[in-house]
Design an enzyme around this catalytic site. Structure first.
Site, short mmCIF file in Angstrom:
data_model
loop_
_atom_site.label_atom_id
_atom_site.label_comp_id
_atom_site.label_asym_id
_atom_site.label_seq_id
_atom_site.Cartn_x
_atom_site.Cartn_y
_atom_site.Cartn_z
N HIS A 128 0.85 -1.19 0.00
CA HIS A 128 0.00 0.00 0.00
C HIS A 128 0.88 1.24 0.00
O HIS A 128 1.94 1.23 0.61
CB HIS A 128 -0.90 0.00 1.24
CG HIS A 128 -2.07 0.90 1.12
ND1 HIS A 128 -2.00 2.25 1.40
CD2 HIS A 128 -3.34 0.66 0.70
CE1 HIS A 128 -3.18 2.79 1.18
NE2 HIS A 128 -4.02 1.85 0.75
N ASP B 260 -7.86 -5.68 0.03
CA ASP B 260 -8.33 -6.58 -1.03
C ASP B 260 -7.97 -8.04 -0.81
O ASP B 260 -8.49 -8.91 -1.50
CB ASP B 260 -7.78 -6.11 -2.38
CG ASP B 260 -8.40 -4.78 -2.77
OD1 ASP B 260 -9.61 -4.61 -2.56
OD2 ASP B 260 -7.67 -3.90 -3.27
#
Ligand code: COA
Length: 374
Positions: A256, A311
């Protein structure tokens, strides 16, 4: 002017916001100062949307008013239904969303001046587009919106014509609250860029949908499932990771730009998933175990430590609820639309057109050669 290039705009601050705060080092996310975990456990989709759009939790009257508006705008115009029910049945849900929303925006041009009211309308109709396309493309009877149901119940109802699994519907609502907002991610920034030109809200959301679809952003959730299927068994996980690093292949559901530790949403959804998947013979339980093994290896990798993002577990969860893989990113969109529109409303109150620069590295003098001489 400093000519330093920040690739991917990393670390560049382009505006002030009071919508959400991410502490990437501590792995914390809050909406208007309230931790997302608290909202996911206690709030509703409508209430959290109100909070993001308005800067305070609604009182009863304010909440009822928003719920009413969301219920009233669910049905699609006749002209749109004609197009939707004539589409090929094998399209990607994100392409269907972009296309159909764009058409709705074109038809609604007279009534879309007010950004907030348009944000509510768009939030209301995205679930209908998804559910209608799901039913239509699977040759199932179309279920119209049910005005007695709340936003998420109604979506689930329109997809599955069933409300028996209350626990799943509540879990879905929590999961979607976690997806609702996340600062200036790529799709939100796309919507801001479009909003900064003083375009309309439909255009902002259509642009954001295009950005969300990509595999490095919201499109990762369906690819996680493809990856777990490809890995196939816990014993293959180490080999898959080694190969990925060798081939410079991205491992979906990890990494991320902002979180440099656990993404709090991933932690929450993993626990949610564990509480709903109780049958250990289920194929999806195997996927959960593979995902956990990937997490164990990557979080402890001394060379490239990678943490799971939202996710990694959301796709397994959506599969468990019965949603098709091609729909996962659209599920993300039906919630993130609130964050996109909240940012457009906030930014355009103190608007300045986005117009960054690039450093020219091409030729300064080149002769124009007529085509016959090239
Ligand atoms: C989300 C993402 C795009 C953020 O990337 P970013 O902040 O731009 O970071 P970079 O792409 O610059 O990557 C930094 C380094 O970490 C590595 N890295 C980051 N995420 C990785 C992943 N998922 N798999 C393998 N390597 C990864 C990169 O290869 C790069 O290594 P290098 O410096 O040796 O080249 C990235 O982590 C990614 O591609 N993740 C997979 C897709 C995904 O799950 N997206 C959903 C995000 S919520």
């Amino acid at each position: 002017m400093d000519n330093k290039i920040s690739r991917g705009l990393e670390g560049v601050v382009v505006c002030e916001t009071s919508i959400s705060f991410i502490n990437g080092k501590a792995g914390k996310l809050s909406y208007r100062g309230i931790p997302v975990e608290t909202l996911a456990s206690n709030s509703s989709f409508e209430e959290t949307a109100y909070l993001l759009w308005n800067d305070h939790l609604p009182n009863r009257l304010e909440l009822q008013e928003l719920e009413r508006k969301l219920r009233e705008a669910r049905e699609l115009p006749r002209e749109v239904l004609k197009v939707l029910f004539d589409l090929p049945k094998d399209l990607h849900y994100m392409d269907v969303l972009k296309t159909i929303l764009s058409l709705i925006g074109a038809l609604d041009w007279r009534n879309s001046k007010d950004l907030y009211e348009t944000a509510i309308k768009i939030t209301s109709i995205l679930p209908t587009i998804i559910a209608y396309y799901y039913r239509y493309s699977n040759d199932l009877k179309i279920i119209p919106p049910n005005p007695s149901l709340n936003h998420i119940e109604n979506f689930y109802w329109m997809c599955f014509e069933n409300l028996e699994d209350e626990e799943f519907i509540e879990a879905l609502e929590s999961c979607l609250i976690l997806h609702m907002e996340q600062g200036l991610n790529a799709s939100t920034f796309s919507s801001l860029v479009i909003g900064s030109t003083l375009s309309d809200m439909y255009s902002c959301v259509v642009g954001a949908l295009g950005a969300l679809k990509g595999s490095l952003h919201g499109g990762a959730n369906e690819r996680v499932l493809n990856m777990l299927e490809e890995v196939g068994a816990i014993n293959n996980v180490e080999k898959y990771v080694e190969e990925s690093f060798k081939l410079k292949r991205r491992i979906m559901g990890f990494g991320h730009r902002v979180y440099k530790t656990y993404d709090p949403r991933a932690v929450y959804i993993k626990e949610l998933l564990k509480s709903v998947i109780t049958d250990h013979n289920d194929e999806l339980y195997k996927y959960l175990k593979i995902a956990e093994k990937l997490e164990e290896i990557l979080v402890n990798n001394p060379v490239k430590r990678l943490y799971p993002n939202i996710d990694l577990y959301s796709g397994i969860f959506y599969s468990y609820l019965g949603f098709p893989r091609k729909m996962f990113t659209a599920l993300f969109a039906l919630s993130r639309v609130v964050g996109w529109t909240a940012h457009v409303i906030e930014y355009t109150k103190n608007n300045r057109l986005f117009r960054p620069s690039s450093k020219y590295i091409g030729s300064m003098h080149k002769d124009y050669t007529p085509i016959d001489e090239r």
